[in-house]
Scaffold this motif. Structure first.
Motif, mmCIF file in Angstrom:
data_model
loop_
_atom_site.group_PDB
_atom_site.id
_atom_site.type_symbol
_atom_site.label_atom_id
_atom_site.label_comp_id
_atom_site.label_asym_id
_atom_site.label_seq_id
_atom_site.Cartn_x
_atom_site.Cartn_y
_atom_site.Cartn_z
ATOM 1 N N ALA A 1 1.167 -1.357 0.260
ATOM 2 C CA ALA A 1 -0.383 0.013 -0.318
ATOM 3 C C ALA A 1 1.217 1.304 -0.320
ATOM 4 C CB ALA A 1 -1.118 0.055 1.044
ATOM 5 N N LYS A 2 2.213 1.479 0.830
ATOM 6 C CA LYS A 2 2.805 2.172 1.070
ATOM 7 C C LYS A 2 3.734 2.770 -0.707
ATOM 8 C CE LYS A 2 3.840 2.671 5.984
ATOM 9 N NZ LYS A 2 5.225 2.389 6.487
ATOM 10 N N SER A 3 3.827 1.250 -1.344
ATOM 11 C CA SER A 3 5.157 1.774 -2.435
ATOM 12 C C SER A 3 3.553 1.810 -4.100
ATOM 13 C CB SER A 3 5.530 0.788 -3.361
ATOM 14 O OG SER A 3 4.391 -0.293 -3.169
ATOM 15 N N THR A 4 2.800 1.719 -3.208
ATOM 16 C CA THR A 4 1.676 1.830 -4.253
ATOM 17 C C THR A 4 1.238 3.792 -4.801
ATOM 18 O OG1 THR A 4 0.416 -0.433 -5.181
ATOM 19 C CG2 THR A 4 -0.581 1.652 -5.226
ATOM 20 N N TRP B 1 6.514 2.674 -12.540
ATOM 21 C CA TRP B 1 6.898 1.214 -12.676
ATOM 22 C C TRP B 1 8.211 1.169 -12.163
ATOM 23 C CZ3 TRP B 1 5.325 -3.287 -13.104
ATOM 24 C CH2 TRP B 1 6.251 -4.105 -12.821
ATOM 25 N N PHE B 2 8.356 2.693 -11.777
ATOM 26 C CA PHE B 2 9.865 2.240 -11.292
ATOM 27 C C PHE B 2 9.934 2.451 -9.902
ATOM 28 C CE2 PHE B 2 12.594 3.685 -15.098
ATOM 29 C CZ PHE B 2 12.959 2.428 -15.085
ATOM 30 N N VAL B 3 9.012 3.648 -9.547
ATOM 31 C CA VAL B 3 8.695 3.073 -7.972
ATOM 32 C C VAL B 3 7.966 2.455 -7.490
ATOM 33 C CG1 VAL B 3 7.436 4.560 -6.110
ATOM 34 C CG2 VAL B 3 8.818 6.046 -7.523
ATOM 35 N N TRP B 4 6.696 1.854 -8.354
ATOM 36 C CA TRP B 4 6.194 0.719 -7.685
ATOM 37 C C TRP B 4 6.960 -0.738 -7.744
ATOM 38 C CZ3 TRP B 4 1.376 -2.707 -10.739
ATOM 39 C CH2 TRP B 4 1.024 -2.453 -10.245
ATOM 40 N N ARG B 5 7.757 -0.950 -8.869
ATOM 41 C CA ARG B 5 9.002 -1.979 -8.808
ATOM 42 C C ARG B 5 9.466 -2.162 -7.390
ATOM 43 N NH1 ARG B 5 12.669 -3.621 -13.052
ATOM 44 N NH2 ARG B 5 13.922 -2.885 -11.524
ATOM 45 N N ALA B 6 10.343 -0.516 -7.495
ATOM 46 C CA ALA B 6 10.954 -0.969 -6.055
ATOM 47 C C ALA B 6 10.334 -1.275 -4.736
ATOM 48 C CB ALA B 6 11.250 0.396 -5.948
ATOM 49 N N GLY B 7 9.643 -1.433 -4.511
ATOM 50 C CA GLY B 7 8.699 -1.613 -3.212
ATOM 51 C C GLY B 7 8.366 -3.333 -3.501
ATOM 52 N N LEU B 8 7.458 -3.801 -4.552
ATOM 53 C CA LEU B 8 7.468 -4.830 -4.293
ATOM 54 C C LEU B 8 8.741 -5.736 -4.496
ATOM 55 C CD1 LEU B 8 4.553 -4.709 -7.696
ATOM 56 C CD2 LEU B 8 4.344 -5.827 -5.502
ATOM 57 N N GLN B 9 9.345 -5.213 -5.333
ATOM 58 C CA GLN B 9 10.816 -5.805 -4.513
ATOM 59 C C GLN B 9 10.819 -6.082 -3.546
ATOM 60 O OE1 GLN B 9 13.831 -3.781 -7.374
ATOM 61 N NE2 GLN B 9 14.025 -5.171 -9.039
ATOM 62 N N LYS B 10 10.876 -5.298 -2.127
ATOM 63 C CA LYS B 10 11.285 -5.214 -1.371
ATOM 64 C C LYS B 10 10.318 -6.525 -0.124
ATOM 65 C CE LYS B 10 12.790 -2.484 1.991
ATOM 66 N NZ LYS B 10 13.728 -1.586 2.817
ATOM 67 N N ILE B 11 8.661 -6.359 -1.343
ATOM 68 C CA ILE B 11 7.857 -7.611 0.071
ATOM 69 C C ILE B 11 8.277 -8.538 -0.911
ATOM 70 C CG2 ILE B 11 5.486 -7.692 -0.302
ATOM 71 C CD1 ILE B 11 4.850 -4.322 -0.902
#
Length: 134
Positions: free
Chosen positions: A4-7, A115-125
Protein backbone atom coordinates in the motif's frame (compact mmCIF):
# COMPACT_ATOMS: atom_id res chain seq x y z
CA UNK A 1 7.79 -0.82 2.55
CA UNK A 2 4.32 -2.31 2.31
CA UNK A 3 2.44 -2.77 -0.94
CA UNK A 4 0.00 0.00 0.00
CA UNK A 5 2.83 2.42 0.80
CA UNK A 6 4.71 1.72 -2.43
CA UNK A 7 1.51 2.11 -4.47
CA UNK A 8 0.60 5.36 -2.73
CA UNK A 9 4.11 6.73 -3.15
CA UNK A 10 4.11 5.74 -6.83
CA UNK A 11 0.77 7.48 -7.41
CA UNK A 12 2.00 10.65 -5.65
CA UNK A 13 5.33 10.83 -7.49
CA UNK A 14 4.15 9.85 -10.97
CA UNK A 15 2.36 13.14 -11.87
CA UNK A 16 5.56 15.19 -11.53
CA UNK A 17 6.83 14.59 -15.13
CA UNK A 18 3.39 15.36 -16.58
CA UNK A 19 3.18 18.60 -14.61
CA UNK A 20 6.66 19.62 -15.76
CA UNK A 21 5.85 18.85 -19.41
CA UNK A 22 2.62 20.87 -19.18
CA UNK A 23 4.48 23.78 -17.58
CA UNK A 24 7.23 23.80 -20.20
CA UNK A 25 4.79 23.49 -23.10
CA UNK A 26 2.43 26.25 -21.97
CA UNK A 27 2.52 28.88 -24.74
CA UNK A 28 1.28 31.78 -22.63
CA UNK A 29 3.67 31.20 -19.75
CA UNK A 30 7.08 32.75 -19.26
CA UNK A 31 9.03 32.11 -16.12
CA UNK A 32 9.31 35.52 -14.50
CA UNK A 33 9.85 34.29 -10.99
CA UNK A 34 10.55 31.00 -9.32
CA UNK A 35 7.57 31.46 -7.02
CA UNK A 36 5.16 31.89 -9.94
CA UNK A 37 6.65 28.90 -11.75
CA UNK A 38 6.25 26.78 -8.63
CA UNK A 39 2.61 27.85 -8.22
CA UNK A 40 1.79 26.99 -11.82
CA UNK A 41 3.67 23.69 -11.49
CA UNK A 42 1.65 22.89 -8.37
CA UNK A 43 -1.59 23.61 -10.25
CA UNK A 44 -0.52 21.31 -13.09
CA UNK A 45 0.55 18.67 -10.55
CA UNK A 46 -2.95 18.56 -9.04
CA UNK A 47 -4.50 18.36 -12.50
CA UNK A 48 -2.16 15.49 -13.43
CA UNK A 49 -2.77 13.73 -10.10
CA UNK A 50 -6.55 13.86 -10.51
CA UNK A 51 -6.24 12.65 -14.10
CA UNK A 52 -4.02 9.82 -12.95
CA UNK A 53 -6.36 8.79 -10.16
CA UNK A 54 -9.62 8.96 -12.10
CA UNK A 55 -8.42 7.70 -15.49
CA UNK A 56 -5.09 5.93 -14.97
CA UNK A 57 -6.05 4.25 -11.71
CA UNK A 58 -9.05 2.38 -13.14
CA UNK A 59 -7.05 1.42 -16.23
CA UNK A 60 -4.28 0.00 -14.06
CA UNK A 61 -6.82 -1.78 -11.88
CA UNK A 62 -8.34 -3.45 -14.97
CA UNK A 63 -4.89 -4.54 -16.14
CA UNK A 64 -4.03 -5.92 -12.68
CA UNK A 65 -7.25 -7.92 -12.64
CA UNK A 66 -6.66 -9.45 -16.09
CA UNK A 67 -2.97 -10.38 -16.14
CA UNK A 68 0.33 -10.17 -14.36
CA UNK A 69 1.51 -6.61 -14.40
CA UNK A 70 4.76 -5.86 -16.19
CA UNK A 71 6.33 -2.66 -17.39
CA UNK A 72 4.65 -2.75 -20.80
CA UNK A 73 1.02 -2.74 -19.57
CA UNK A 74 1.87 0.04 -17.09
CA UNK A 75 3.40 2.14 -19.90
CA UNK A 76 0.37 1.45 -22.10
CA UNK A 77 -1.92 2.65 -19.30
CA UNK A 78 0.14 5.85 -19.03
CA UNK A 79 0.02 6.57 -22.77
CA UNK A 80 -3.71 5.84 -22.89
CA UNK A 81 -4.32 8.07 -19.87
CA UNK A 82 -2.40 10.92 -21.50
CA UNK A 83 -4.30 10.46 -24.76
CA UNK A 84 -7.69 10.43 -23.01
CA UNK A 85 -6.83 13.56 -21.02
CA UNK A 86 -5.70 15.33 -24.19
CA UNK A 87 -9.01 14.50 -25.83
CA UNK A 88 -10.84 15.93 -22.81
CA UNK A 89 -8.93 19.22 -22.73
CA UNK A 90 -8.33 19.74 -26.45
CA UNK A 91 -10.49 22.09 -28.46
CA UNK A 92 -9.81 20.10 -31.67
CA UNK A 93 -8.44 23.07 -33.53
CA UNK A 94 -5.45 22.77 -35.85
CA UNK A 95 -2.99 21.84 -33.07
CA UNK A 96 -4.88 18.97 -31.43
CA UNK A 97 -2.51 16.31 -32.79
CA UNK A 98 0.45 18.01 -31.09
CA UNK A 99 -1.53 18.15 -27.85
CA UNK A 100 -2.36 14.45 -28.18
CA UNK A 101 1.29 13.54 -28.73
CA UNK A 102 2.50 15.79 -25.92
CA UNK A 103 0.04 14.43 -23.36
CA UNK A 104 0.71 10.86 -24.47
CA UNK A 105 4.44 11.45 -24.02
CA UNK A 106 3.89 12.95 -20.57
CA UNK A 107 1.70 9.95 -19.69
CA UNK A 108 4.51 7.67 -20.83
CA UNK A 109 7.07 9.48 -18.66
CA UNK A 110 4.75 9.45 -15.65
CA UNK A 111 3.94 5.76 -16.01
CA UNK A 112 7.64 4.95 -16.34
CA UNK A 113 8.33 6.76 -13.08
CA UNK A 114 5.31 5.03 -11.51
CA UNK A 115 6.67 1.63 -12.60
CA UNK A 116 10.12 2.24 -11.12
CA UNK A 117 8.74 3.34 -7.75
CA UNK A 118 6.09 0.62 -7.64
CA UNK A 119 8.52 -2.11 -8.68
CA UNK A 120 11.00 -1.08 -6.00
CA UNK A 121 8.27 -1.54 -3.39
CA UNK A 122 7.25 -4.88 -4.85
CA UNK A 123 10.84 -6.13 -4.86
CA UNK A 124 11.23 -5.28 -1.20
CA UNK A 125 7.97 -7.05 -0.31
CA UNK A 126 8.42 -10.15 -2.44
CA UNK A 127 12.20 -10.39 -2.26
CA UNK A 128 12.42 -11.01 -5.99
CA UNK A 129 14.79 -9.67 -8.60
CA UNK A 130 13.79 -7.13 -11.22
CA UNK A 131 13.68 -9.76 -13.96
CA UNK A 132 10.72 -11.44 -12.25
CA UNK A 133 8.57 -8.37 -13.02
CA UNK A 134 9.29 -8.23 -16.79
Amino acid sequence: MSFAKSTTLAFLIAPIPSAAVMLLSDDGFSIESVELAFQVLLFYYWFALLSELFIGGPLLWMVCRRASVGWLPVLACGVLTGALVSLLVSSFDTGWVQVLLLYSLSGLLSSLLFWFVWRAGLQKIMGKSGSDYN
